[in-house]
Write a protein that holds these residues in place. Structure first.
Motif, mmCIF file in Angstrom:
data_model
loop_
_atom_site.group_PDB
_atom_site.id
_atom_site.type_symbol
_atom_site.label_atom_id
_atom_site.label_comp_id
_atom_site.label_asym_id
_atom_site.label_seq_id
_atom_site.Cartn_x
_atom_site.Cartn_y
_atom_site.Cartn_z
ATOM 1 N N GLU A 184 0.823 -1.215 0.000
ATOM 2 C CA GLU A 184 0.000 0.000 0.000
ATOM 3 C C GLU A 184 0.858 1.267 0.000
ATOM 4 O OE1 GLU A 184 -0.814 -2.649 1.767
ATOM 5 O OE2 GLU A 184 -2.955 -2.713 2.244
ATOM 6 N N ASP A 185 1.949 1.239 0.761
ATOM 7 C CA ASP A 185 2.808 2.429 0.860
ATOM 8 C C ASP A 185 3.301 2.851 -0.527
ATOM 9 O OD1 ASP A 185 2.436 1.903 3.512
ATOM 10 O OD2 ASP A 185 4.554 2.112 4.072
ATOM 11 N N TYR A 186 3.562 1.854 -1.332
ATOM 12 C CA TYR A 186 4.052 2.086 -2.697
ATOM 13 C C TYR A 186 2.897 2.458 -3.632
ATOM 14 C CZ TYR A 186 5.805 0.521 -7.331
ATOM 15 O OH TYR A 186 6.146 0.418 -8.651
ATOM 16 N N LEU A 187 1.810 1.714 -3.533
ATOM 17 C CA LEU A 187 0.696 1.879 -4.477
ATOM 18 C C LEU A 187 -0.021 3.214 -4.303
ATOM 19 C CD1 LEU A 187 -0.850 -1.717 -4.127
ATOM 20 C CD2 LEU A 187 0.669 -0.896 -5.944
ATOM 21 N N LEU A 188 -0.181 3.646 -3.044
ATOM 22 C CA LEU A 188 -0.999 4.833 -2.768
ATOM 23 C C LEU A 188 -0.400 6.129 -3.311
ATOM 24 C CD1 LEU A 188 -2.303 3.913 0.781
ATOM 25 C CD2 LEU A 188 -3.751 4.601 -1.156
ATOM 26 N N LEU A 189 0.879 6.094 -3.635
ATOM 27 C CA LEU A 189 1.511 7.317 -4.149
ATOM 28 C C LEU A 189 1.330 7.475 -5.662
ATOM 29 C CD1 LEU A 189 4.904 7.192 -2.195
ATOM 30 C CD2 LEU A 189 2.998 8.763 -1.781
ATOM 31 N N GLN A 190 0.632 6.508 -6.275
ATOM 32 C CA GLN A 190 0.553 6.517 -7.742
ATOM 33 C C GLN A 190 -0.896 6.477 -8.212
ATOM 34 O OE1 GLN A 190 3.258 3.457 -9.422
ATOM 35 N NE2 GLN A 190 3.737 2.997 -7.284
ATOM 36 N N ARG A 191 -1.222 7.399 -9.110
ATOM 37 C CA ARG A 191 -2.598 7.412 -9.614
ATOM 38 C C ARG A 191 -2.917 6.195 -10.486
ATOM 39 N NH1 ARG A 191 -2.080 12.781 -10.772
ATOM 40 N NH2 ARG A 191 -2.402 12.469 -13.006
ATOM 41 N N ARG A 192 -1.881 5.536 -11.013
ATOM 42 C CA ARG A 192 -2.168 4.356 -11.851
ATOM 43 C C ARG A 192 -2.781 3.229 -11.021
ATOM 44 N NH1 ARG A 192 3.372 0.989 -13.230
ATOM 45 N NH2 ARG A 192 4.408 1.361 -11.242
ATOM 46 N N PHE A 193 -2.615 3.320 -9.694
ATOM 47 C CA PHE A 193 -3.224 2.311 -8.828
ATOM 48 C C PHE A 193 -4.388 2.875 -8.006
ATOM 49 C CE2 PHE A 193 1.203 0.640 -9.241
ATOM 50 C CZ PHE A 193 0.885 -0.537 -9.904
ATOM 51 N N ALA A 194 -4.789 4.118 -8.302
ATOM 52 C CA ALA A 194 -5.812 4.785 -7.474
ATOM 53 C C ALA A 194 -7.122 4.001 -7.443
ATOM 54 C CB ALA A 194 -6.052 6.204 -7.993
ATOM 55 N N HIS A 195 -7.416 3.304 -8.543
ATOM 56 C CA HIS A 195 -8.688 2.569 -8.605
ATOM 57 C C HIS A 195 -8.733 1.364 -7.665
ATOM 58 C CE1 HIS A 195 -7.000 -0.694 -11.195
ATOM 59 N NE2 HIS A 195 -6.150 0.268 -11.495
ATOM 60 N N LEU A 196 -7.596 1.054 -7.040
ATOM 61 C CA LEU A 196 -7.556 -0.070 -6.085
ATOM 62 C C LEU A 196 -8.045 0.346 -4.707
ATOM 63 C CD1 LEU A 196 -4.026 -1.595 -6.902
ATOM 64 C CD2 LEU A 196 -6.255 -2.517 -7.545
ATOM 65 N N PHE A 197 -8.165 1.651 -4.514
ATOM 66 C CA PHE A 197 -8.457 2.159 -3.168
ATOM 67 C C PHE A 197 -9.656 3.101 -3.158
ATOM 68 C CE2 PHE A 197 -3.909 1.344 -3.441
ATOM 69 C CZ PHE A 197 -3.666 0.562 -2.317
ATOM 70 N N LYS A 198 -10.327 3.108 -2.030
ATOM 71 C CA LYS A 198 -11.340 4.127 -1.785
ATOM 72 C C LYS A 198 -11.091 4.649 -0.375
ATOM 73 C CE LYS A 198 -16.023 4.904 -3.260
ATOM 74 N NZ LYS A 198 -17.210 4.271 -3.855
ATOM 75 N N LYS A 199 -10.872 5.926 -0.249
ATOM 76 C CA LYS A 199 -10.522 6.553 1.033
ATOM 77 C C LYS A 199 -9.353 5.816 1.705
ATOM 78 C CE LYS A 199 -14.942 8.703 1.956
ATOM 79 N NZ LYS A 199 -16.322 8.354 2.255
ATOM 80 N N GLY A 200 -8.370 5.446 0.896
ATOM 81 C CA GLY A 200 -7.178 4.811 1.446
ATOM 82 C C GLY A 200 -7.328 3.341 1.774
ATOM 83 N N LYS A 201 -8.519 2.770 1.569
ATOM 84 C CA LYS A 201 -8.730 1.341 1.875
ATOM 85 C C LYS A 201 -8.889 0.559 0.566
ATOM 86 C CE LYS A 201 -8.968 1.892 6.353
ATOM 87 N NZ LYS A 201 -7.568 2.024 6.802
ATOM 88 N N PRO A 202 -8.351 -0.653 0.512
ATOM 89 C CA PRO A 202 -8.517 -1.469 -0.699
ATOM 90 C C PRO A 202 -10.001 -1.720 -1.000
ATOM 91 C CG PRO A 202 -6.889 -2.442 0.758
ATOM 92 C CD PRO A 202 -7.536 -1.327 1.527
ATOM 93 N N VAL A 203 -10.364 -1.617 -2.268
ATOM 94 C CA VAL A 203 -11.767 -1.840 -2.632
ATOM 95 C C VAL A 203 -12.073 -3.326 -2.812
ATOM 96 C CG1 VAL A 203 -12.158 0.408 -3.707
ATOM 97 C CG2 VAL A 203 -11.270 -1.481 -5.096
#
Lengths: 417, 331
Positions: free
Chosen positions: B287-306
């Motif tokens: 998550e620390d890596y993914l959350l900094l990138q918009r290419r993975f933004a669709h994996l999260f909602k309000k910082g939590k995995p969807v």
């Protein structure tokens, strides 16, 4: 030295005499024996200071040659047909970068349907790629053209394709004079590149060029080929002085003095046409043949002169611009500028179909009788074509054309036509 | 009892200052070759420009300045040579997108035949030019063991053409050809190829992965590769702010988090076998890596995995850690 030798082996020996420094090899019929021959010469130590590289594709073959040439080495490769298409991107790249690579093209048809036999479709597909394209009439000329090709390529810093008819030349065993090393050395000095990758003097090659300069770069490439129109005859004359025989040049005429009909062709078929010309001349027909050795650059002016006085020109070509007709015929017509003789297009020898003297002579009779003849396909099996068209007109799922035609013909005949 | 480490080298925590002078990474010095010099047109925060600058300079040092570089079509080629400006201070050539390894083979062959064995050859390209369109030529160069060091700058998509998927694009990543729509948004799981492992399968003398977060490690690997003759492959993890949807100042941070999460294992292999791996010093969740990138933004909602896709990426990271033995033994 006179030798009874296979065309490919003779070419391999001639290329070796040109002291190539990097040879890239990838097998494709009918060119394979040439690179095999060179491989044996390198492996046995007869051809020294040469890197022989077995690559994984034709695209790599020419790409390795591009790198070697840009780094200052004399580079050579050979290909045919599908192989030329597979390396097409690199073909344009080599000429765009102005790298004097020499490549043999063992002329062969292009599929589908897959076909390993001779025609000129492959060479014609790259006619606008920026390479100089020379066509050999005999194996002796194939040998001689390779020696001239390195000299020409390096003089202009442009790649040269030596086109030799697949099987008809590459696999034919006949008498060929293989020159000695001293004579070739006297004609072909070591390669001095006009541009080279060298840490001593770093340059960037292959930069992006935008609309501001692209036209000028292309113009200069065209200009080089136009200069080749002067250099090719010079080299041919110089070659004759050293080697003692006529080879290369732009166009060659045979019995065209006072000719009413002139046949224009390229490559080994000119030999057959010469025989037809002799036979018809014996019967009083005023006929001759003009052989085009340099297809690129295209010798418009020289061709115009060679055809002056004729009332009809028959362009026999081993290629077809599908949806148009002749390729060479179109260029001949352009050279004539719409004036003078009527130009007939004769498509012949596609996919290795033998070009018979009798068929050719029958066509020449027809030309005289019917001056409005359209594009003609020599020895086309009209009945087969009509039957297939008829079938396809009544049946939606009529199936694959090639297989249907083969089915009609039954077992493949071993005799021609 | 935990031992406190103050003298960690490189860019993690304390940086260069505590490293002996001769071991320090320098941005500028009169001795540096600056093979890729200033004035190029790379985007702000470009990981590839950083990686190339360090890799090629290290190769130049190792080759004593006798170096020729071949470049595949791509960002690096385009942003360095808007002629009449060129950022290359070394002999450099661009031919095509898919033939850089073969062109380099030709250059190396020319140098060998001319007896100029002191001149070394490198080829370089992005992941598209390497793992996709140039793969045939790359495999051929490996298989023949040609004397070329191939450097792949891996930013995990075709950035030069506008961020399209390559075979190096990770699962779930948004690209222009794997948009975050439908019931399987982003790049699909279970696809892609691992070219370092494929390179190893050719039994070439040296394969390594590196990251622009650890430039000293990168330089050391290039230096080591240059001491070897034959086909060598180094794949450098180079974040792309434009393609990843990250901020420019996070490039090095992302290059580190990719490694520290286990998603981008750093290792070396010689003659087909892994010989070392860079240990993760402070393991982080993906998550620390993914959350900094918009290419993975669709994996999260309000910082939590969807859904379970973040867990699946974590599983991939865990598998890398196991496979390449990336965790230092407990002290």
């Amino acid at each position: 030295m006179l030798k009874q030798i296979e065309g490919s082996q003779a070419m391999a020996e001639a290329i070796a005499l040109c002291r190539p420094e990097v040879v890239c090899a990838y097998p494709i019929t009918p060119q394979t024996h040439i690179v095999e021959g060179l491989g044996a010469l390198v492996k046995s130590g007869r051809l020294k200071t040469c890197e022989y590289i077995n690559v994984e594709s034709e695209f790599a073959a020419l790409s390795v040659a591009i790198g070697a040439s840009a780094a200052g080495a004399r580079a050579y490769t050979a290909t045919a047909s599908q192989g030329l298409l597979f390396m097409a991107e690199a073909v344009y790249n080599a000429s765009g970068l102005g790298l004097p690579i020499v490549m043999t093209l063992g002329n062969r048809a292009i599929g589908a349907p897959i076909n390993i036999w001779n025609d000129h479709s492959d060479a014609m597909s790259m006619r606008d790629s920026g390479w100089i394209q020379l066509f050999a009439e005999t194996n002796q000329e194939a040998v001689d053209l390779h020696i001239q090709a390195f000299r020409l390529a390096e003089r202009l810093s442009l790649p040269v394709m030596v086109c030799v008819d697949g099987f008809i030349l590459t696999h034919a065993v006949e008498r060929v004079d293989i020159p000695d090393q001293e004579t070739v050395d006297a004609f072909l000095p070591p390669y001095e590149p006009v541009q080279v990758l060298d840490p001593k003097e770093p340059v960037s090659l292959g930069a992006m060029v935008g609309p501001e300069a692209f036209t000028e770069v292309r113009y200069l490439e065209h200009h080089k080929q136009m200069r080749a129109l002067e250099i090719i005859p010079e080299l041919s004359a110089e070659f004759k002085g050293i080697f003692g025989r006529e080879s290369g040049g732009l166009v060659r005429s045979y019995r065209t003095e006072d000719a009413e009909t002139i046949v224009v062709a390229m490559g080994s078929v000119v030999g057959t046409i010469k025989d037809v010309v002799d036979e018809r001349r014996a019967q009083g027909d005023r006929i001759g043949v003009v052989s085009i050795c340099s297809f690129r650059p295209f010798p418009q002016e020289q061709l115009r002169e060679a055809l002056a006085g004729a009332s009809r020109v028959v362009v026999l070509e081993k290629a077809l611009a599908v949806g148009m007709g002749g390729i060479l015929a179109g260029q001949v017509q352009m050279a004539l500028g719409g004036h003078g003789p009527k130009v007939y297009t004769l498509i012949a020898g596609l996919g290795g179909r033998p070009i018979l003297k009798t068929s050719l002579s029958a066509f020449l009779d027809k030309v005289v009788a019917d001056p409005h003849l359209d594009v003609h396909f020599l020895d086309l099996k009209h009945d087969v074509v009509e039957r297939e068209l008829e079938r396809a007109a009544h049946l939606r799922r009529s199936g694959p054309t090639a297989e249907n035609v083969l089915k009609q013909l039954g077992t493949v005949m071993s005799s021609p036509v | 009892m935990n031992q406190i480490k103050f003298y960690q080298k490189g860019t993690f925590t304390v940086g260069n200052r505590l490293v002996a002078e001769e071991e320090r990474t320098t941005q500028a010095s009169p001795a540096r070759s600056n093979s890729l010099t200033c004035g190029h047109r790379a985007c702000q925060g470009c990981g590839e420009a950083l990686g190339a600058r360090y890799a090629v300079d290290a190769a130049m040092r190792a080759a004593d300045g006798q170096l020729i570089a071949v470049n595949a079509t791509g960002c690096l080629e385009v942003f360095t040579t808007p002629y009449p400006e060129t950022s290359w201070q070394i002999p450099w050539m661009h031919s095509l997108f898919g033939n850089a390894p073969a062109v380099a083979t030709g250059v190396a062959a020319a140098m060998r035949v001319k007896g100029r064995t002191e001149v070394r050859t490198i080829a370089q390209g992005g992941d598209g030019g390497t793992t996709d369109i140039g793969f045939g030529c790359l495999s051929g160069m490996f298989e023949r063991n040609d004397d070329v060091l191939y450097i792949c700058y891996d930013n995990q998509a075709y950035m030069n053409t506008g961020v399209q998927r390559s075979s190096a694009t990770p699962p779930a990543a948004r690209t222009a050809t794997t948009p975050p729509v439908g019931d399987k948004p982003g790049n699909v799981f279970g696809t892609g190829k691992n070219v370092p492992l494929i390179a190893m399968a050719h039994n070439i003398p040296y394969v390594a992965t590196a990251s622009v977060a650890d430039l000293r490690d990168l330089e050391a690997k290039v230096t080591k590769a240059m001491a070897i003759h034959g086909a060598r492959y180094i794949q450098i993890f180079v974040p792309c702010p434009l393609g990843w949807g990250s901020v420019a100042h996070d490039t090095v941070r992302l290059a580190r988090l990719g490694v520290e999460s286990g998603l981008y294992p750093l290792f070396e292999a010689e003659n087909g076998a892994v010989t070392s791996s860079t240990k993760i010093r402070r393991r982080v969740p993906v998550e620390d890596y993914l959350l900094l990138q918009r290419r993975f933004a669709h994996l999260f909602k309000k910082g939590k995995p969807v859904d379970d896709r973040v867990a699946r990426l974590q599983a991939m990271a865990d598998e890398n850690i196991r496979r390449f033995n990336l965790l230092a033994p407990e002290e």
